[in-house]
Design an enzyme around this catalytic site. Structure first.
Site, PDB file in Angstrom:
ATOM      1  N   ASP A  12      -2.661 -14.643   0.919  1.00 50.36           N
ATOM      2  CA  ASP A  12      -3.375 -14.088   2.281  1.00 50.36           C
ATOM      3  C   ASP A  12      -4.411 -14.543   3.253  1.00 50.36           C
ATOM      4  O   ASP A  12      -5.453 -14.017   2.672  1.00 50.36           O
ATOM      5  CB  ASP A  12      -3.732 -12.427   1.816  1.00 50.36           C
ATOM      6  CG  ASP A  12      -2.540 -11.409   1.719  1.00 50.36           C
ATOM      7  OD1 ASP A  12      -1.434 -11.902   1.514  1.00 50.36           O
ATOM      8  OD2 ASP A  12      -3.012 -10.378   0.989  1.00 50.36           O
ATOM      9  N   ASP A  50      -0.429 -10.603   4.356  1.00 52.10           N
ATOM     10  CA  ASP A  50      -0.150  -8.816   4.460  1.00 52.10           C
ATOM     11  C   ASP A  50       0.548  -8.218   5.559  1.00 52.10           C
ATOM     12  O   ASP A  50       0.027  -9.289   6.814  1.00 52.10           O
ATOM     13  CB  ASP A  50      -1.918  -8.467   4.186  1.00 52.10           C
ATOM     14  CG  ASP A  50      -2.257  -7.766   4.197  1.00 52.10           C
ATOM     15  OD1 ASP A  50      -1.415  -7.140   2.561  1.00 52.10           O
ATOM     16  OD2 ASP A  50      -3.398  -6.933   3.977  1.00 52.10           O
ATOM     17  N   HIS A  52       1.286  -4.630   7.813  1.00 51.96           N
ATOM     18  CA  HIS A  52       1.086  -3.669   7.796  1.00 51.96           C
ATOM     19  C   HIS A  52       1.741  -3.333   9.475  1.00 51.96           C
ATOM     20  O   HIS A  52       1.419  -4.056  10.410  1.00 51.96           O
ATOM     21  CB  HIS A  52      -0.191  -3.315   7.879  1.00 51.96           C
ATOM     22  CG  HIS A  52      -0.628  -3.736   6.458  1.00 51.96           C
ATOM     23  ND1 HIS A  52      -0.014  -2.926   5.002  1.00 51.96           N
ATOM     24  CD2 HIS A  52      -1.826  -4.116   6.026  1.00 51.96           C
ATOM     25  CE1 HIS A  52      -0.944  -3.489   4.402  1.00 51.96           C
ATOM     26  NE2 HIS A  52      -2.744  -3.781   4.569  1.00 51.96           N
ATOM     27  N   HIS A  56      -0.697   2.110   9.135  1.00 53.57           N
ATOM     28  CA  HIS A  56       0.012   2.716   8.056  1.00 53.57           C
ATOM     29  C   HIS A  56      -1.437   3.176   6.996  1.00 53.57           C
ATOM     30  O   HIS A  56      -2.373   3.347   7.845  1.00 53.57           O
ATOM     31  CB  HIS A  56      -0.646   0.790   7.628  1.00 53.57           C
ATOM     32  CG  HIS A  56       0.186   0.732   6.223  1.00 53.57           C
ATOM     33  ND1 HIS A  56      -1.007   0.810   5.373  1.00 53.57           N
ATOM     34  CD2 HIS A  56       1.046   0.332   5.442  1.00 53.57           C
ATOM     35  CE1 HIS A  56      -0.112   0.781   4.020  1.00 53.57           C
ATOM     36  NE2 HIS A  56       1.167   0.125   4.558  1.00 53.57           N
ATOM     37  N   HIS A  85      -6.429  -3.768  10.211  1.00 53.56           N
ATOM     38  CA  HIS A  85      -5.937  -5.146   9.817  1.00 53.56           C
ATOM     39  C   HIS A  85      -4.268  -5.915   9.538  1.00 53.56           C
ATOM     40  O   HIS A  85      -3.489  -5.453   9.224  1.00 53.56           O
ATOM     41  CB  HIS A  85      -6.628  -6.247   8.449  1.00 53.56           C
ATOM     42  CG  HIS A  85      -6.299  -5.152   7.227  1.00 53.56           C
ATOM     43  ND1 HIS A  85      -6.589  -3.521   6.844  1.00 53.56           N
ATOM     44  CD2 HIS A  85      -5.493  -5.184   6.246  1.00 53.56           C
ATOM     45  CE1 HIS A  85      -6.069  -3.722   6.000  1.00 53.56           C
ATOM     46  NE2 HIS A  85      -5.300  -4.932   4.868  1.00 53.56           N
ATOM     47  N   LYS A 109       4.221  -8.528   2.333  1.00 51.72           N
ATOM     48  CA  LYS A 109       3.838  -7.319   2.354  1.00 51.72           C
ATOM     49  C   LYS A 109       2.917  -6.367   2.909  1.00 51.72           C
ATOM     50  O   LYS A 109       2.482  -6.640   3.322  1.00 51.72           O
ATOM     51  CB  LYS A 109       2.873  -7.334   0.599  1.00 51.72           C
ATOM     52  CG  LYS A 109       1.443  -8.249   0.549  1.00 51.72           C
ATOM     53  CD  LYS A 109       1.183  -9.095  -0.715  1.00 51.72           C
ATOM     54  CE  LYS A 109       0.104  -9.458  -0.418  1.00 51.72           C
ATOM     55  NZ  LYS A 109      -1.254  -8.481  -0.145  1.00 51.72           N
ATOM     56  N   CYS A 154      -6.234  -8.328  -3.552  1.00 57.77           N
ATOM     57  CA  CYS A 154      -5.004  -9.038  -3.814  1.00 57.77           C
ATOM     58  C   CYS A 154      -4.679 -10.662  -4.450  1.00 57.77           C
ATOM     59  O   CYS A 154      -3.850 -10.476  -5.489  1.00 57.77           O
ATOM     60  CB  CYS A 154      -4.361  -9.232  -2.159  1.00 57.77           C
ATOM     61  SG  CYS A 154      -4.531  -8.301  -1.111  1.00 57.77           S
TER      62      CYS A 154
END
Length: 202
Positions: A12, A50, A52, A56, A85, A109, A154
């Site tokens: 990330d 990441d 999203h 989310h 984010h 993810k 993470c």
């Protein structure tokens, strides 16, 4: 050059986790040159991202009246409520502009709107896989070095899950940075060591 059963997992390193980002980790961008240099030692490099959707469930904005960084109970357990984010396709979700992205695989993810996903291996229910384990197994990879953001979330979740799955895991702490939310850094450090993860500074 590392052995061909050894992979580098870069967690990330995205604009929203770097200075001026929506969920900035202090000095998050300072690790980029070192990660780029380390990539040259590995035939197998995996980046995680990441990713999203808008609205989310891990965003504080999705819970009217909730404060950013507060914790709520979700069906899969406690969940920190983050600022919006790494929304899919936005500049914040992009990898840092100076990060090398010539990786073998990119794992996205956190795209399921109902559940967050810290780990590169599982969503936060600790059951739903991302597919990374299968990729590594088919490549014959047994040893992992992890770097990236953030150390206490993470990177921590990814390292612990990898160790539980039987991989030999090292986290390069000089190439990570932490959020340290309410003692999360100390807890993560202890948890990683207890799981058998090696923490190494350079």
């Amino acid at each position: 050059m590392q052995a061909n059963d050894h992979a580098l997992i870069v967690i990330d390193v995205q604009n929203d986790f770097c200075p001026r980002g929506a969920l900035a980790v202090a000095d998050g961008d300072a690790i980029v040159p070192g990660i780029n240099a380390l990539m040259q030692d590995f035939d197998a490099v995996v980046l995680t991202q990441d990713w999203h959707p808008h609205g989310h469930s891990s965003f504080a904005s999705s819970h009217p009246g909730a404060e950013v960084m507060s914790i709520v109970d979700m069906p899969y357990g406690p969940q920190v409520l983050w600022p919006d984010h790494c929304i899919q396709g936005t500049p914040g979700s992009d990898f840092h502009g100076h990060l090398r992205t010539d990786a073998n695989l990119i794992i996205r993810k956190g795209y399921n709107p109902a559940i967050d996903s810290y780990s590169a291996f599982f969503e936060n229910d600790h059951e739903t896989p991302t597919g990374l384990e299968g990729y590594l197994r088919t490549r014959g990879i047994k040893t992992l070095t992890m770097v990236g953001l953030a150390l206490d979330f993470c990177v921590n979740y990814s390292a612990v899950d990898a160790a539980k799955l039987g991989f030999d895991v090292t986290v390069r702490t000089d190439l990570t940075r932490a959020i340290d939310l309410g003692g999360s850094l100390e807890a993560a450090t202890t948890g990683m060591r207890d799981a058998g993860v090696t923490l190494k500074d350079a």
